[in-house]
Design a protein around this motif. Structure first.
Motif: not given
Length: 573
Positions: A57-68, A301-311, A389-393
């Protein structure tokens, strides 16, 4: 790309002409092919090792371990494109984030390499040119920051610019071809080894690339990795890559590695069925890496993860992809639009994994070349929805588990009531069952840094990793292989390593897992390079779930291996 502020939504807005060219005229999300299509999977025709090329992903990660980490390890992330050290870029108005050096520890924990996007040192997009003195000073600062970060070992390339076909200010800065050479030489004056990536144009354009490559060849500044973007439709990927290979050959340029470090438009990136078509075509075309385009929030991860730890729904497509091992096998769609998919066969577990989508109605997956699985097989069919990208499955939907009779080495599986936006997983296994967890992990399927995937008829699954040669005090060019493994329980495991060592003397490598302490593995000599059958065993204490095991010639906090050894596989029992 950046911000979805216009329709069709494109980072900070491509011009209408460029967008039309990129999309080949707007391609509708729903494919034109009628229902009733067949996707053929030929298990007897492998074409490359599983390396999860499109899990990036482009910009898939952010500081402080985002996403988990827990959301990334199952995906087997191949690589990422992250902003430059000292990032100034403010994507979609967000604060600068995702600095390649700051997210490197997390990327390393999950086995991912990183391309560094150098122009992201600037805050605006399109980039606002200042001056050559300013740019070259920034290049110097960025490269020195990376060289000084001696604990960072996963930088896979310098991306010198982004989408110069529309973001380069020729009036203020001169021609891009000249600028490329000037920037290339500035990087190489400090860093002689890290691959250089480019030109990263916004869509495949043969005439633009021909001019660029001719200039770069004459100047001795050809990129190590050729890069462009595929945004808006997967339908032309095969033709574009074939066209590029012909262009390369006509110019007398040796084959470059190919990265598509932005793929899928805003209307596609969160649609699993559409993504399945992209991944299928990227795999078949032989690209080395491909990254989901950035359109919204970084660190997801470009919309693969919501709330930092939900797919999300699309995460499950990449999880099925991450479950693949062994070799990718040939898939043949009826057309380049409509039903498509990608597949792998792990002969050590006799498991076929197929992921497909991009078609509605009732369609068929025909799986051939599976005589080795027996006279009957168990087939499990699942689906995952396009819920955004906002709905956990929390889990995919299991549609059916059935037993099929194998006739002439094949089965045909009808799939009814398909949605074009959903993705589907088909897992084919012997009715007698398979081991409860994956035990063998091929070296060529792992994350390989500054070593080489090679082939041998004596190697497990036909592939191995060699030229694991580098051990340096600065560590940034060290050679190592990271295996992402998944075990059912926390306990001590016997790890058997298949290897070759034709040095005539015992060789050693370092072994560490999950960032822990180092031990040394010794490899007695064998008869020849690339000839396998020899094994050694050691013990590893693993936690339940995902673990990362590193075998290294060199690595931070490790004194370094001796001699040389090639790796075929590891096996955990």
């Amino acid at each position: 790309m950046r911000t979805p502020r216009v329709t069709p939504r494109r980072a900070a807005g491509l011009t209408a002409a460029l967008l039309a060219a990129a999309l080949g005229g707007l391609v509708p999300l729903a494919p034109a092919e009628a229902a009733g299509a067949t996707l053929t999977v030929n298990v007897a025709q492998p074409f490359r090792p599983v390396t999860h090329v499109a899990t990036g992903g482009l910009y898939g990660l952010a500081e402080n371990s985002r996403p988990d980490d827990s959301t990334l390890l199952p995906l087997k992330v191949n690589s990422l494109t992250q902003p430059a050290p000292g990032v100034g870029q403010r994507p979609n108005g967000q604060p600068p984030g995702g600095d390649a050096l700051l997210v490197a520890p997390q990327a390393t924990r999950v086995g991912a390499g990183e391309y560094v996007r150098m122009p992201d040192i600037y805050p605006n997009f399109p980039y606002q040119w200042v001056s050559w003195n300013d740019w070259l000073a920034k290049v110097d600062t960025m490269v020195r920051a990376r060289l000084n970060a001696t604990s960072v070992t996963n930088i896979a390339g310098w991306e010198l610019w982004n989408e110069p076909d529309w973001t380069w200010n020729t009036g203020a800065a001169g021609s891009f071809n000249d600028a490329w050479t000037r920037t290339f030489r500035a990087v190489r004056a400090l860093d002689t080894t890290t691959p250089i990536v480019g030109p990263s144009i916004s869509y495949y354009n043969r005439s633009w690339l021909s001019s660029f490559l001719t200039s770069a060849k004459a100047a001795g500044t050809l990129p190590d990795i050729i890069c462009w973007h595929e945004l808006g439709s997967p339908n032309n990927i095969a033709a574009n890559i074939a066209n590029y290979r012909a262009l390369e050959s006509s110019l007398g340029i040796s084959p470059r590695r190919i990265a598509i470090n932005e793929y899928a438009a805003t209307s596609e990136v969160d649609v699993p069925g559409r993504v399945a078509s992209y991944v299928a075509k990227l795999e078949r075309a032989g690209v080395e890496s491909a990254h989901r385009a950035f359109w919204y929030e970084y660190g997801t991860m470009n919309g693969l993860v919501v709330n930092n730890n939900q797919p999300t729904g699309t995460w499950w497509l990449y999880k099925w992809y991450g479950d693949m091992a062994g070799r990718m096998v040939t898939t043949t769609p009826a057309t380049q639009s409509g039903l498509d998919g990608f597949a792998a066969y792990d002969s050590t577990r006799k498991t076929v994994n197929v992921v497909f989508g991009n078609e509605s109605g009732t369609n068929t997956v025909r799986v051939t070349g599976i005589g080795a699985l027996g006279s009957s097989v168990r087939v499990t069919l699942q689906s995952t929805p396009a819920n955004g990208r906002f709905t956990a499955v929390s889990a995919p939907t299991t549609i059916s588990t059935s037993t099929y009779t194998v006739s002439n080495g094949e089965i045909s599986v009808p799939v009814s009531n398909m949605s074009a936006t959903s993705a589907y997983s088909l897992v084919v296994q012997p009715v007698s069952g398979v081991p409860s967890y994956q035990q063998r992990y091929e070296a060529e399927n792992a994350s390989v840094f500054r070593a080489q995937r090679l082939t041998s008829s004596s190697a497990s699954e036909g592939g191995y990793v060699g030229r694991i040669d580098n051990n340096t005090s600065a560590h940034r060019t060290d050679s190592y292989v990271d295996f992402v493994v998944n075990v059912p329980t926390a306990r001590s495991y016997t790890m058997t390593i298949g290897y070759a060592n034709a040095t005539g003397a015992t060789a050693t490598q370092g072994l560490a897992y999950n960032g822990g302490g180092w031990t040394t593995v010794s490899y007695p000599p064998t008869s020849a390079w690339g000839q396998f059958g020899a094994t050694i065993s050691t013990t590893v204490n693993l936690r339940a779930g995902y673990n990362v095991i590193r075998l290294a010639k060199g690595s931070p906090n490790f004194a370094g291996g001796t001699g040389y050894a090639e790796l075929d596989y590891i096996q955990l029992t």
